[in-house]
Enzyme design. Sequence first.
Site, PDB file in Angstrom:
ATOM      1  N   SER A 181      17.438 -93.813 -95.453  1.00 45.29           N
ATOM      2  CA  SER A 181      16.119 -94.108 -96.008  1.00 45.29           C
ATOM      3  C   SER A 181      16.273 -94.476 -97.465  1.00 45.29           C
ATOM      4  O   SER A 181      17.234 -94.058 -98.127  1.00 45.29           O
ATOM      5  CB  SER A 181      15.204 -92.887 -95.877  1.00 45.29           C
ATOM      6  OG  SER A 181      13.987 -93.071 -96.586  1.00 45.29           O
ATOM      7  N   TYR A 237      12.464 -84.032 -96.396  1.00 44.06           N
ATOM      8  CA  TYR A 237      12.957 -85.332 -95.937  1.00 44.06           C
ATOM      9  C   TYR A 237      13.933 -85.925 -96.948  1.00 44.06           C
ATOM     10  O   TYR A 237      14.993 -86.440 -96.582  1.00 44.06           O
ATOM     11  CB  TYR A 237      11.766 -86.272 -95.729  1.00 44.06           C
ATOM     12  CG  TYR A 237      12.092 -87.561 -95.009  1.00 44.06           C
ATOM     13  CD1 TYR A 237      12.272 -87.577 -93.630  1.00 44.06           C
ATOM     14  CD2 TYR A 237      12.191 -88.756 -95.706  1.00 44.06           C
ATOM     15  CE1 TYR A 237      12.552 -88.763 -92.962  1.00 44.06           C
ATOM     16  CE2 TYR A 237      12.472 -89.944 -95.045  1.00 44.06           C
ATOM     17  CZ  TYR A 237      12.648 -89.944 -93.680  1.00 44.06           C
ATOM     18  OH  TYR A 237      12.933 -91.124 -93.016  1.00 44.06           O
ATOM     19  N   LYS A 297      17.886 -86.888 -96.310  1.00 45.34           N
ATOM     20  CA  LYS A 297      18.404 -88.250 -96.407  1.00 45.34           C
ATOM     21  C   LYS A 297      19.458 -88.399 -97.500  1.00 45.34           C
ATOM     22  O   LYS A 297      20.384 -89.197 -97.366  1.00 45.34           O
ATOM     23  CB  LYS A 297      17.248 -89.240 -96.619  1.00 45.34           C
ATOM     24  CG  LYS A 297      16.297 -89.339 -95.428  1.00 45.34           C
ATOM     25  CD  LYS A 297      17.035 -89.702 -94.142  1.00 45.34           C
ATOM     26  CE  LYS A 297      16.105 -89.859 -92.962  1.00 45.34           C
ATOM     27  NZ  LYS A 297      16.799 -90.214 -91.704  1.00 45.34           N
ATOM     28  N   SER A 351      18.839 -81.777 -82.651  1.00 45.10           N
ATOM     29  CA  SER A 351      19.110 -80.571 -83.423  1.00 45.10           C
ATOM     30  C   SER A 351      19.863 -79.525 -82.604  1.00 45.10           C
ATOM     31  O   SER A 351      20.338 -78.530 -83.155  1.00 45.10           O
ATOM     32  CB  SER A 351      17.809 -79.966 -83.963  1.00 45.10           C
ATOM     33  OG  SER A 351      17.019 -79.421 -82.922  1.00 45.10           O
ATOM     34  N   VAL A 352      19.983 -79.773 -81.293  1.00 43.99           N
ATOM     35  CA  VAL A 352      20.713 -78.856 -80.404  1.00 43.99           C
ATOM     36  C   VAL A 352      22.038 -79.519 -80.038  1.00 43.99           C
ATOM     37  O   VAL A 352      22.081 -80.495 -79.281  1.00 43.99           O
ATOM     38  CB  VAL A 352      19.897 -78.546 -79.132  1.00 43.99           C
ATOM     39  CG1 VAL A 352      20.663 -77.579 -78.235  1.00 43.99           C
ATOM     40  CG2 VAL A 352      18.529 -77.976 -79.496  1.00 43.99           C
TER      41      VAL A 352
END
Length: 316
Positions: free
Chosen positions: A136, A149, A153, A59-60
């Site tokens: 997913s 989530y 996805k 996420s960074v």
Amino acid sequence: MTSRVVVLTGASSGIGKAAALAFAARGDRLVLAARGLADLEKVAASCGGSPLVVPTDISVRAEVEELAEAAVDRFGRIDVWADTAAVMAYGKFEEVPADVFDHVVTTDLLGSANVARAALAVFRRQGAGTLILCGSLLGHITAPYMSAYVTSKWGLRGLARTLRQETRDAPGINVCQLVPGSVDTPIYTSAANYAGFVGRPPPPVDSAERMGAGILRLADRPRRELSVGAANRFAELGFKTMPPVYDALVGPMMGRLGLSRRRAVPDAGNVFRPAGRVEGGPARWGRLPVAALAATATVLASTTVAVGVRRLRRGS
């Protein structure tokens, strides 16, 4: 085929760990990344061959760029980059704290975008490379209590397709997506939880090793998408062809099959930082009620029959 240089983000557990072991067994050179150094080192020891271990929070963006640089500095190139890093939150949308929802999307969607950006920059310089994003089944259907989530996805699926369109000018670059169904991994017990009960993978449940083998298949023979899960096609069929029936059944089934009977206090889980992981397995999830398993089989069968009847009516 000579050994490849493979970067794996999310390699500390679950599908990423299984993929790392599969690539190591094949003799590929590995760069293992995830947030937790201790778990990464355990995976590296299991792989053998001195993989490069780089603690990374996808996420960074700066950390992902540093990971790419470290891989190229060590091995000179990157042939395959597979991203399986993800976090999860359970609970109704209105009850999941906004910062938890936002960080799930930041990790699972924007984090994957960070990976794609770094990987494609290397692949463009090389003229070749394979990017494998872990989607997913919940990028093709929806389920209550998992809004962050699902949002991530579905977005990732759109990103993957767009990247395939934008790399048509580079035949040596492949953008692939693995689509797992229910998988026996620690993500369920590590998840943030505001649903009152610990999450679990609804049946039928596949092993992480089967998904790791799927990632290896995509690396060997790239294709747009590889769906791995016994119920995936049935679930998609019901979602697309019978929305009212699907929407009426998915809530009760999620409450019965996707949540265990073990109580959970509201908690952010591993969304913001690495947390102790508990591997899954039948003993951990507890035995699913026979009635619940029967309900799953009934829904899948009724979906198939209903679709067949609809097609016959269209043909008459």
